[in-house]
Scaffold this motif. Structure first.
Motif, short mmCIF file in Angstrom:
data_model
loop_
_atom_site.label_atom_id
_atom_site.label_comp_id
_atom_site.label_asym_id
_atom_site.label_seq_id
_atom_site.Cartn_x
_atom_site.Cartn_y
_atom_site.Cartn_z
N ASP A 141 -7.43 12.02 2.00
CA ASP A 141 -6.31 11.08 1.86
C ASP A 141 -6.81 9.81 1.18
O ASP A 141 -8.02 9.55 1.15
N VAL A 142 -5.89 9.06 0.63
CA VAL A 142 -6.27 7.83 -0.07
C VAL A 142 -5.18 6.79 0.13
O VAL A 142 -4.00 7.12 0.28
N THR A 143 -5.60 5.54 0.19
CA THR A 143 -4.69 4.40 0.24
C THR A 143 -4.82 3.65 -1.07
O THR A 143 -5.92 3.27 -1.47
N LEU A 144 -3.70 3.43 -1.75
CA LEU A 144 -3.70 2.70 -3.02
C LEU A 144 -2.74 1.53 -2.93
O LEU A 144 -1.88 1.48 -2.05
N GLU A 145 -2.90 0.58 -3.84
CA GLU A 145 -2.08 -0.63 -3.80
C GLU A 145 -1.28 -0.76 -5.10
O GLU A 145 -1.81 -0.60 -6.19
N ALA A 146 0.00 -1.06 -4.93
CA ALA A 146 0.87 -1.34 -6.09
C ALA A 146 1.11 -2.83 -6.14
O ALA A 146 1.93 -3.37 -5.41
N SER A 147 0.35 -3.53 -6.99
CA SER A 147 0.55 -4.97 -7.11
C SER A 147 0.18 -5.40 -8.52
O SER A 147 -0.59 -4.73 -9.21
N PRO A 164 -9.30 2.76 -4.43
CA PRO A 164 -8.83 3.03 -3.06
C PRO A 164 -9.01 1.80 -2.18
O PRO A 164 -9.99 1.06 -2.33
N ARG A 165 -8.06 1.56 -1.29
CA ARG A 165 -8.13 0.44 -0.36
C ARG A 165 -8.37 0.97 1.05
O ARG A 165 -8.05 2.13 1.35
N PHE A 208 0.84 -1.19 0.00
CA PHE A 208 0.00 0.00 0.00
C PHE A 208 0.87 1.25 0.00
O PHE A 208 1.98 1.24 0.54
N PHE A 209 0.38 2.31 -0.62
CA PHE A 209 1.01 3.62 -0.45
C PHE A 209 -0.07 4.65 -0.22
O PHE A 209 -1.22 4.47 -0.64
N ARG A 210 0.31 5.71 0.48
CA ARG A 210 -0.67 6.70 0.94
C ARG A 210 -0.42 8.05 0.31
O ARG A 210 0.73 8.44 0.10
N MET A 211 -1.50 8.78 0.01
CA MET A 211 -1.42 10.15 -0.49
C MET A 211 -2.29 11.04 0.37
O MET A 211 -3.42 10.66 0.73
#
Length: 452
Positions: A376-382, A394-395, A365-368
């Motif tokens: 704010d948002v949580t996204l996933e790099a996979s 968004p996760r 996960f990475f956060r912005m």
């Protein structure tokens, strides 16, 4: 900025670009640093095997409107090799700790790369012509018998396939006793600094045999050591200013005009500790793992284990903004200490306008965080969630109670998958995320439509 973010290219691994979804990798393939050039046209990654891979952005193509923004491998080279310090009986890893691009002055590009001990300056240039018709050499470069040379000709340049040449121009060695954690180019474009656990050295880019020690926090007796330097950076506009962070959670702003040795700081940025929150882990989680000046030079962005903080250079007593990156881990610090994850060093990044900050977390996960709207948002790099052109969803991590359909429980987070290294394009909403041996490049959807 926090619009849907699209995948520009996934399936880029640092070295082999395996098409298989779960290609095996070795420790040497793990990406250890990511850095955009000043224009954003080039992107460099370094890995634990001492290799540097440079990606180049594709030019816009009218027949393929979506090609703008895609990055493809431009050059790969071995920057550092494993060494052995015979005096101290220590192995020196080849792992690339940091890469920094120099501002481009001519057709060639220059970058600095460092492992634990040695900084190297590399020149990256293109060649698409070759000279032919030498008088004293044959076509294979061997010297001719002078007695056979009966006439003179003018050598000519003939077109050839484009070749990217990477050559070492300087090696800055033997100046650090401890592990180098940071390098930073000065705004004068002539000097740079390298920082290790206890010292910061100032170098001239043209001189390799000497450097000037500008910060030294090593105590006379090492038993009195209470903190170490964790990161350091020059101010983007004022060549006399630099900041360094410590394992105690403090930031020190130094002015090289005040004294040759900057042991006495100009400003100390420190947040008073809340006694009610004090625990065994307080000092560990307050250690600053990264510090970055904003592009404007007015603010500092720092990252510790649980939070990202924005500091105003004019306010030393407390941060201007505090962002909780993964506060749900606060109850799990004991197990994170046992598996050593509590010592992970997460980096942070500003967007080009200093309005959004980004940093990594666990489970890929990475956060912005948008500073203007407090969204704010949580996204996933996979690989699973990052099909090309797909919009990232968004996760959300839940700590118990009611769970939504796509929520993920804190207990099911994978702590072996961590986003430590991130970079943001200097002017556009394009980000690079290193996830183990994979490099993901994402783009703001609005940004892509603008180029379409």
């Amino acid at each position: 900025m926090l619009n849907p973010i699209q995948v520009l290219c996934s399936d880029i691994t640092s070295l082999s670009l395996e098409p298989e979804p779960f290609a095996s990798y070795t420790e040497a393939d793990i990406i250890s640093t990511v850095e955009f050039s000043h224009t954003g046209e080039l992107l460099a990654t370094g890995d634990k095997g001492g290799r540097v891979v440079i990606f180049q952005r594709e030019p816009e193509c009218k027949t393929e409107p979506y090609s703008q923004g895609e990055y493809n491998v431009y050059s790969t080279f071995q920057s550092h090799e494993p060494e052995f310090d015979y005096l101290k009986s220590l192995e020196i890893e080849e792992k690339i700790n940091k890469i920094r691009w120099l501002p481009q002055q001519n057709a060639a590009h220059f970058l600095l790369s460092t492992n634990d001990k040695t900084v190297k300056l590399w020149k990256v240039s293109e060649r698409d012509k070759r000279p032919e018709g030498y008088n004293l050499k044959d076509e294979e470069g061997r010297m001719k018998d002078l007695s056979t040379v009966t006439s003179l000709q003018v050598p000519v340049l003939k077109p050839m396939d484009l070749m990217v040449e990477v050559s070492p121009r300087r090696v800055f060695a033997n100046a650090h006793t401890y592990h180098v954690n940071s390098i930073s180019i000065n705004s004068d474009h002539e000097t740079y600094m390298s920082a290790d656990d206890l010292r910061i050295n100032l170098w001239h880019l043209g001189i390799t045999d000497r450097s000037f020690n500008i910060v030294d926090i090593k105590p006379v007796n090492m038993e009195d050591l209470t903190e170490v330097i964790t990161a350091a950076e020059f101010h983007p506009h004022h060549c006399n200013l630099l900041v360094y962070s410590s394992s105690k959670g403090t930031l020190r702003l130094c002015d090289m005009r005040e004294a040759a040795l900057c042991d006495k700081h100009s400003k100390l940025f420190e947040e008073p500790e809340d006694p009610s929150n004090r625990s065994f882990f307080s000092e560990i989680i307050s250690s600053v793992s990264d510090v970055k000046f904003s592009h404007s030079g007015r603010y500092l962005l720092t990252r510790d284990y649980l939070t990202a903080k924005v500091w105003d250079l004019n306010m030393e007593n407390k941060p201007l903004e505090i962002y909780q990156v993964h506060d749900y881990l606060r109850s799990k610090l004991c197990s994170l200490y046992e598996n050593d994850c509590i010592f992970d060093k997460f980096e942070c990044a500003w967007n080009g306008s200093d309005s959004v900050i980004m940093t990594g977390a666990y489970n890929n996960f990475f956060r912005m965080f948008d500073r203007n709207t407090n969204r704010d948002v949580t996204l996933e790099a996979s690989r699973e969630s990052s099909k090309p052109r797909a919009v990232l969803k968004p996760r959300r991590v839940c700590q118990g109670g009611k769970r939504r359909k796509d929520d993920i429980s804190v207990d099911s987070l994978d702590f072996t998958k961590k986003i430590l290294h991130t970079a943001w394009h200097p002017t556009e909403n394009i980000i690079a995320i290193a996830a183990t041996n994979n490099l993901y490049i994402f783009q703001d959807k609005l940004n892509q439509e603008m180029h379409g």
